[in-house]
Motif scaffolding. Structure first.
Motif, PDB file in Angstrom:
ATOM      1  N   MET A 296       0.841  -1.183   0.000  1.00 16.37           N
ATOM      2  CA  MET A 296       0.000   0.000   0.000  1.00 16.37           C
ATOM      3  C   MET A 296       0.881   1.238   0.000  1.00 16.37           C
ATOM      4  SD  MET A 296      -3.092   0.692   2.571  1.00 16.37           S
ATOM      5  CE  MET A 296      -3.383   2.310   3.156  1.00 16.37           C
ATOM      6  N   LYS A 297       0.592   2.156  -0.910  1.00 12.15           N
ATOM      7  CA  LYS A 297       1.396   3.364  -1.040  1.00 12.15           C
ATOM      8  C   LYS A 297       0.993   4.388   0.026  1.00 12.15           C
ATOM      9  CE  LYS A 297       2.991   6.630  -4.423  1.00 12.15           C
ATOM     10  NZ  LYS A 297       2.959   7.104  -5.784  1.00 12.15           N
ATOM     11  N   GLN A 298       2.012   5.007   0.646  1.00  7.11           N
ATOM     12  CA  GLN A 298       1.761   6.018   1.665  1.00  7.11           C
ATOM     13  C   GLN A 298       1.446   7.364   1.022  1.00  7.11           C
ATOM     14  OE1 GLN A 298       5.414   6.059   3.937  1.00  7.11           O
ATOM     15  NE2 GLN A 298       4.433   4.955   5.599  1.00  7.11           N
ATOM     16  N   THR A 299       0.603   8.138   1.703  1.00  2.00           N
ATOM     17  CA  THR A 299       0.381   9.507   1.260  1.00  2.00           C
ATOM     18  C   THR A 299       1.583  10.331   1.712  1.00  2.00           C
ATOM     19  OG1 THR A 299      -0.707  10.204   3.293  1.00  2.00           O
ATOM     20  CG2 THR A 299      -2.116   9.259   1.551  1.00  2.00           C
ATOM     21  N   LEU A 300       1.691  11.541   1.170  1.00  2.00           N
ATOM     22  CA  LEU A 300       2.782  12.422   1.556  1.00  2.00           C
ATOM     23  C   LEU A 300       2.757  12.682   3.058  1.00  2.00           C
ATOM     24  CD1 LEU A 300       5.139  14.337   0.853  1.00  2.00           C
ATOM     25  CD2 LEU A 300       3.425  16.122   0.486  1.00  2.00           C
ATOM     26  N   GLU A 301       1.581  12.948   3.590  1.00  2.00           N
ATOM     27  CA  GLU A 301       1.456  13.226   5.025  1.00  2.00           C
ATOM     28  C   GLU A 301       1.908  12.029   5.869  1.00  2.00           C
ATOM     29  OE1 GLU A 301      -2.006  14.404   8.236  1.00  2.00           O
ATOM     30  OE2 GLU A 301      -2.328  14.833   6.124  1.00  2.00           O
ATOM     31  N   GLN A 302       1.518  10.825   5.467  1.00  2.00           N
ATOM     32  CA  GLN A 302       1.930   9.624   6.195  1.00  2.00           C
ATOM     33  C   GLN A 302       3.439   9.438   6.139  1.00  2.00           C
ATOM     34  OE1 GLN A 302      -0.475   6.864   4.013  1.00  2.00           O
ATOM     35  NE2 GLN A 302      -2.061   6.770   5.604  1.00  2.00           N
ATOM     36  N   HIS A 303       4.014   9.669   4.964  1.00  2.00           N
ATOM     37  CA  HIS A 303       5.462   9.500   4.811  1.00  2.00           C
ATOM     38  C   HIS A 303       6.224  10.519   5.650  1.00  2.00           C
ATOM     39  CE1 HIS A 303       9.224   8.298   3.048  1.00  2.00           C
ATOM     40  NE2 HIS A 303       9.475   9.564   2.716  1.00  2.00           N
ATOM     41  N   LEU A 304       5.751  11.753   5.677  1.00  2.00           N
ATOM     42  CA  LEU A 304       6.430  12.789   6.453  1.00  2.00           C
ATOM     43  C   LEU A 304       6.413  12.469   7.944  1.00  2.00           C
ATOM     44  CD1 LEU A 304       5.270  16.026   4.629  1.00  2.00           C
ATOM     45  CD2 LEU A 304       7.504  14.927   4.508  1.00  2.00           C
ATOM     46  N   LYS A 305       5.333  11.841   8.392  1.00  2.00           N
ATOM     47  CA  LYS A 305       5.243  11.477   9.815  1.00  2.00           C
ATOM     48  C   LYS A 305       6.254  10.396  10.193  1.00  2.00           C
ATOM     49  CE  LYS A 305       0.511  12.839  10.701  1.00  2.00           C
ATOM     50  NZ  LYS A 305      -0.831  12.419  11.103  1.00  2.00           N
ATOM     51  N   THR A 306       6.680   9.608   9.218  1.00  2.00           N
ATOM     52  CA  THR A 306       7.628   8.539   9.520  1.00  2.00           C
ATOM     53  C   THR A 306       9.071   9.034   9.606  1.00  2.00           C
ATOM     54  OG1 THR A 306       7.980   7.924   7.209  1.00  2.00           O
ATOM     55  CG2 THR A 306       6.176   6.819   8.385  1.00  2.00           C
ATOM     56  N   LEU A 307       9.335  10.237   9.077  1.00  2.06           N
ATOM     57  CA  LEU A 307      10.701  10.773   9.122  1.00  2.06           C
ATOM     58  C   LEU A 307      11.015  11.283  10.526  1.00  2.06           C
ATOM     59  CD1 LEU A 307      10.889  12.810   5.803  1.00  2.06           C
ATOM     60  CD2 LEU A 307      12.046  10.678   6.315  1.00  2.06           C
ATOM     61  N   ARG A 308      12.119  10.823  11.083  1.00  4.07           N
ATOM     62  CA  ARG A 308      12.545  11.313  12.402  1.00  4.07           C
ATOM     63  C   ARG A 308      13.322  12.601  12.197  1.00  4.07           C
ATOM     64  NH1 ARG A 308      17.111  11.031  15.424  1.00  4.07           N
ATOM     65  NH2 ARG A 308      18.134   9.575  14.033  1.00  4.07           N
ATOM     66  N   THR A 309      12.726  13.724  12.651  1.00  7.11           N
ATOM     67  CA  THR A 309      13.386  15.013  12.484  1.00  7.11           C
ATOM     68  C   THR A 309      13.818  15.626  13.813  1.00  7.11           C
ATOM     69  OG1 THR A 309      11.249  16.126  12.481  1.00  7.11           O
ATOM     70  CG2 THR A 309      12.178  15.530  10.334  1.00  7.11           C
ATOM     71  N   ALA A 310      13.413  15.028  14.915  1.00  7.43           N
ATOM     72  CA  ALA A 310      13.837  15.534  16.219  1.00  7.43           C
ATOM     73  C   ALA A 310      15.212  14.949  16.550  1.00  7.43           C
ATOM     74  CB  ALA A 310      12.835  15.146  17.295  1.00  7.43           C
ATOM     75  N   PRO A 311      16.208  15.798  16.791  1.00  8.62           N
ATOM     76  CA  PRO A 311      17.552  15.288  17.069  1.00  8.62           C
ATOM     77  C   PRO A 311      17.615  14.546  18.402  1.00  8.62           C
ATOM     78  CG  PRO A 311      17.511  17.691  17.176  1.00  8.62           C
ATOM     79  CD  PRO A 311      16.155  17.243  16.764  1.00  8.62           C
ATOM     80  N   ARG A 312      18.403  13.503  18.426  1.00  8.37           N
ATOM     81  CA  ARG A 312      18.606  12.724  19.655  1.00  8.37           C
ATOM     82  C   ARG A 312      19.924  13.070  20.328  1.00  8.37           C
ATOM     83  NH1 ARG A 312      16.633   6.866  17.320  1.00  8.37           N
ATOM     84  NH2 ARG A 312      14.440   7.407  17.175  1.00  8.37           N
ATOM     85  N   SER A 313      20.717  13.923  19.702  1.00  5.33           N
ATOM     86  CA  SER A 313      21.970  14.374  20.294  1.00  5.33           C
ATOM     87  C   SER A 313      22.024  15.896  20.180  1.00  5.33           C
ATOM     88  CB  SER A 313      23.161  13.717  19.588  1.00  5.33           C
ATOM     89  OG  SER A 313      23.109  13.963  18.204  1.00  5.33           O
TER      90      SER A 313
END
Length: 101
Positions: free
Chosen positions: A1-18
């Motif tokens: 199943m293909k993800q929508t743009l919004e779904q894909h963006l939610k999967t990207l980790r953008t909060a730094p852990r360091s």
């Protein structure tokens, strides 16, 4: 199943852990996210009025018409503050020195 743009963006980790920008994965994902938003908004097209700018992409935009109207009003306000005819105004009296001549 293909993800929508919004779904894909939610999967990207953008909060730094360091600290700072040392989390290279998060920093790279931020670039990917902004590029995807840029292309989804159509700003990669030279005819788009906001072509070449990333300003406001991370904020939800109610619709394109409202965004364009806001940009038009902002440009009109700037033009009113900086008249193109070069006349001195009360807000911009110059340095007060007499004209050389």
């Amino acid at each position: 199943m293909k993800q929508t743009l919004e779904q894909h963006l939610k999967t990207l980790r953008t909060a730094p852990r360091s600290p700072g920008a040392t989390d290279h994965v998060a920093m790279s994902n931020r670039i990917i996210k902004m590029r995807m938003l840029y292309e989804a908004a159509g700003r990669d097209q030279p005819t788009h009025t906001l072509h070449g700018t990333f300003t406001g992409l991370n904020r939800p935009m109610p619709n394109e018409k409202e965004a364009m109207e806001a940009l038009r009003l902002q440009n009109e306000a700037k033009a009113a503050q900086n008249p193109a005819d070069g006349d001195q105004t009360a807000e911009n009296p110059g340095d007060g020195a007499p004209a050389a001549g």
